[in-house]
Design an enzyme around this catalytic site. Structure first.
Site, PDB file in Angstrom:
ATOM      1  N   LYS A 178      70.257-122.167  92.771  1.00 54.01           N
ATOM      2  CA  LYS A 178      71.334-122.826  93.536  1.00 54.01           C
ATOM      3  C   LYS A 178      71.626-122.058  94.812  1.00 54.01           C
ATOM      4  CE  LYS A 178      73.969-122.455  89.949  1.00 54.01           C
ATOM      5  NZ  LYS A 178      72.951-122.033  88.984  1.00 54.01           N
ATOM      6  N   HIS A 217      73.996-115.276  92.527  1.00 52.35           N
ATOM      7  CA  HIS A 217      73.045-116.007  93.359  1.00 52.35           C
ATOM      8  C   HIS A 217      72.259-114.997  94.171  1.00 52.35           C
ATOM      9  CE1 HIS A 217      74.855-119.727  92.392  1.00 52.35           C
ATOM     10  NE2 HIS A 217      75.952-119.547  93.081  1.00 52.35           N
TER      11      HIS A 217
HETATM   12  P1  GDP Z   1      71.077-119.274  91.095  1.00 51.12           P
HETATM   13  O1  GDP Z   1      72.139-118.531  90.372  1.00 51.12           O
HETATM   14  O2  GDP Z   1      70.930-120.670  90.596  1.00 51.12           O
HETATM   15  O3  GDP Z   1      71.183-119.167  92.567  1.00 51.12           O
HETATM   16  O4  GDP Z   1      69.704-118.584  90.700  1.00 51.12           O
HETATM   17  P2  GDP Z   1      69.310-117.041  90.800  1.00 51.12           P
HETATM   18  O5  GDP Z   1      69.645-116.505  92.116  1.00 51.12           O
HETATM   19  O6  GDP Z   1      69.742-116.311  89.590  1.00 51.12           O
HETATM   20  O7  GDP Z   1      67.746-117.187  90.611  1.00 51.12           O
HETATM   21  C1  GDP Z   1      67.020-117.734  91.532  1.00 51.12           C
HETATM   22  C2  GDP Z   1      65.941-116.744  91.882  1.00 51.12           C
HETATM   23  O8  GDP Z   1      64.799-117.479  92.146  1.00 51.12           O
HETATM   24  C3  GDP Z   1      66.241-115.935  93.136  1.00 51.12           C
HETATM   25  O9  GDP Z   1      65.688-114.664  93.043  1.00 51.12           O
HETATM   26  C4  GDP Z   1      65.539-116.741  94.208  1.00 51.12           C
HETATM   27  O10 GDP Z   1      65.126-115.981  95.313  1.00 51.12           O
HETATM   28  C5  GDP Z   1      64.362-117.236  93.464  1.00 51.12           C
HETATM   29  N1  GDP Z   1      63.875-118.521  93.956  1.00 51.12           N
HETATM   30  C6  GDP Z   1      64.586-119.579  94.395  1.00 51.12           C
HETATM   31  N2  GDP Z   1      63.755-120.580  94.738  1.00 51.12           N
HETATM   32  C7  GDP Z   1      62.502-120.124  94.503  1.00 51.12           C
HETATM   33  C8  GDP Z   1      61.207-120.703  94.629  1.00 51.12           C
HETATM   34  O11 GDP Z   1      61.045-121.841  95.016  1.00 51.12           O
HETATM   35  N3  GDP Z   1      60.158-119.922  94.256  1.00 51.12           N
HETATM   36  C9  GDP Z   1      60.281-118.662  93.783  1.00 51.12           C
HETATM   37  N4  GDP Z   1      59.201-117.994  93.440  1.00 51.12           N
HETATM   38  N5  GDP Z   1      61.490-118.092  93.652  1.00 51.12           N
HETATM   39  C10 GDP Z   1      62.572-118.807  94.006  1.00 51.12           C
END
Ligand code: GDP
Length: 426
Positions: free
Chosen positions: A21, A46
């Protein structure tokens, strides 16, 4: 995403959280006037990568990384003021100008040291697998009507009475756990009096401010934390978080009308993960689980805990689409599947010999659910450089088409890497 008819958009996780997100909010915030967080607390994390820097934001909306965007923490959030200021100071040290751009709802409840103490020492918290940051106990106090809100910091006498009530309840809980630790009124008051000096100047009636912004024509992003399957009502109860993570919670948690929300974007990984305990029907066995965890770097942003990994669960995401009223899907981490020779999508569960295509509310059914898989060909080539749909291998497009038809929601974004530019707008 934004257009003259779609100006207030809610971003929700459509699985068990950690869907990426933060990245989507970061990308969409470029065209937003406001980004507002509506629930959760410092248990969410995030992660946003910009250039060679990565920012982990626990409470501040990721929109803060865009200079022109204003951010607010809504009344639905339980705010940990200590970590809020640590986060603010880290951003300032990294050159992010926070001054005059961050507001906190006067009605948000505070997470106090005794909430963390209770959370970390409670066996119930351990069973659910909470992060131990006091979120659950702070929400408990809110619902039990003994919580401390940001606006209470304005009245020292009243504040002391509320803190006394909270401390006495926390100490009763601690005594019942048979531990020696106790909470203390004076140290809590001293902390709050110190933090109030910084917190009160950024305190606002956030619902009113956002209402005015909407009326004046601003684009507003409402940012959820965790995911729909962790919603206290609609998730896999009791293995859930203590707040309403779904789109309905966005109106309640910011103080605007549900009628003011025009669209809901559901963020989903191209596979499934879950942190903490509770059912995960498509959970992978070894060695595939470790392979996916390593490729996806699936370790919690807040706690570093390894996440449990599984194939994409169409039953879960279709359910999330229904309860959130999703108008679009953003599929993230497609690149993580680049090396698999075949990829499964769960289309239903078999429970006691019966096929279920709707997500059951009954945990017992879910625990016994055997996923029905449809196998698709992998694409076995890198997708990280794709910027339009036609750059993707045919097999990857087929995979996305199948996700879209199963979830009955159009895929409007595909993310193919951690960087801001690694995104396809469909
Ligand atoms: P959130 O809490 O939903 O924002 O998710 P998190 O931040 O915990 O986890 C998302 C992780 O996945 C982060 O480290 C992002 O940089 C990474 N991420 C997001 N989109 C992508 C993607 O398309 N590919 C890869 N490999 N990593 C991604």
């Amino acid at each position: 995403m934004f257009d003259p008819k779609t100006r207030t958009v809610v971003i929700v996780g459509a699985q068990w959280g950690d869907e990426g997100k933060g990245k989507l909010v970061d990308v969409l915030a470029e065209r937003a006037g406001w980004v507002v967080r509506y629930q959760g607390g410092a248990n969410a994390g995030h992660t946003v990568h910009i250039g060679d820097k990565s920012f982990v934001l626990h409470q501040i909306p990721s929109g803060i990384l865009h200079p022109g965007v204003r951010c607010a923490i809504g009344n639905g959030v339980v705010l940990d003021p200590e970590t809020l200021f640590t986060e603010i100071d880290e951003l300032i040290a990294d050159g992010v100008d926070v001054q005059g751009r961050l507001y906190v709802s006067d009605r948000a409840h505070l997470v106090l040291p005794f909430h963390k103490l209770v959370d970390s020492l409670s066996s119930a918290s351990r069973e659910i697998g909470t992060t131990g940051r006091g979120i659950g106990p702070a929400y408990e106090d809110k619902i039990a009507r003994r919580g401390v809100r940001v606006l209470d910091l304005r009245h020292t006498d009243r504040l002391r009475k509320l803190v006394e009530k909270g401390v006495s309840h926390a100490n009763a809980m601690l005594a019942s756990y048979g531990v020696e630790d106790r909470a203390d009124v004076d140290s809590t008051m001293a902390l709050l009096e110190r933090l109030a000096l910084r917190l009160l100047p950024i305190t606002e009636d956030v619902g009113l401010v956002i209402h005015r912004a909407i009326t004046a024509g601003a684009n507003v992003l409402l940012e959820g934390a965790q995911g729909s399957l962790l919603d206290v009502d609609h998730g896999t109860y009791p293995f859930v978080t203590s707040s309403s993570t779904t789109s309905g919670g966005a109106a309640i948690g910011t103080g605007i009308s549900p009628m003011a929300i025009h669209a809901a974007l559901g963020i989903v990984k191209a596979y499934t993960t879950r942190v903490g305990n509770g059912p995960l029907p498509t959970e992978l066995d070894e060695p595939l689980a470790t392979r996916m965890r390593t490729l996806g770097n699936e370790f919690g942003a807040t706690t570093g805990r390894p996440r449990r990994c599984g194939w994409f669960d169409g039953v879960v995401v279709r359910y999330a689409a229904r309860i959130n009223g999703l108008t679009g899907l953003a599929v993230t981490k497609l690149d993580v599947l680049d090396s698999f020779d075949r990829i499964a999508i769960c289309t239903g569960y078999t429970v006691g010999g019966e096929l279920h295509t709707e997500f059951p509310g009954d945990l017992t059914a879910l625990e016994g659910a055997v996923p029905n898989y449809e196998w698709l060909d992998g694409w076995q080539s890198p997708t990280g450089d794709a910027r339009v749909l036609s750059d993707l291998p045919v097999a990857a497009r087929k995979y996305l088409d199948r996700v879209e038809s199963l979830v009955e929601t159009p895929v409007t974004y595909v993310s193919v890497g951690t960087r801001r530019d690694q995104i396809i707008g469909v």
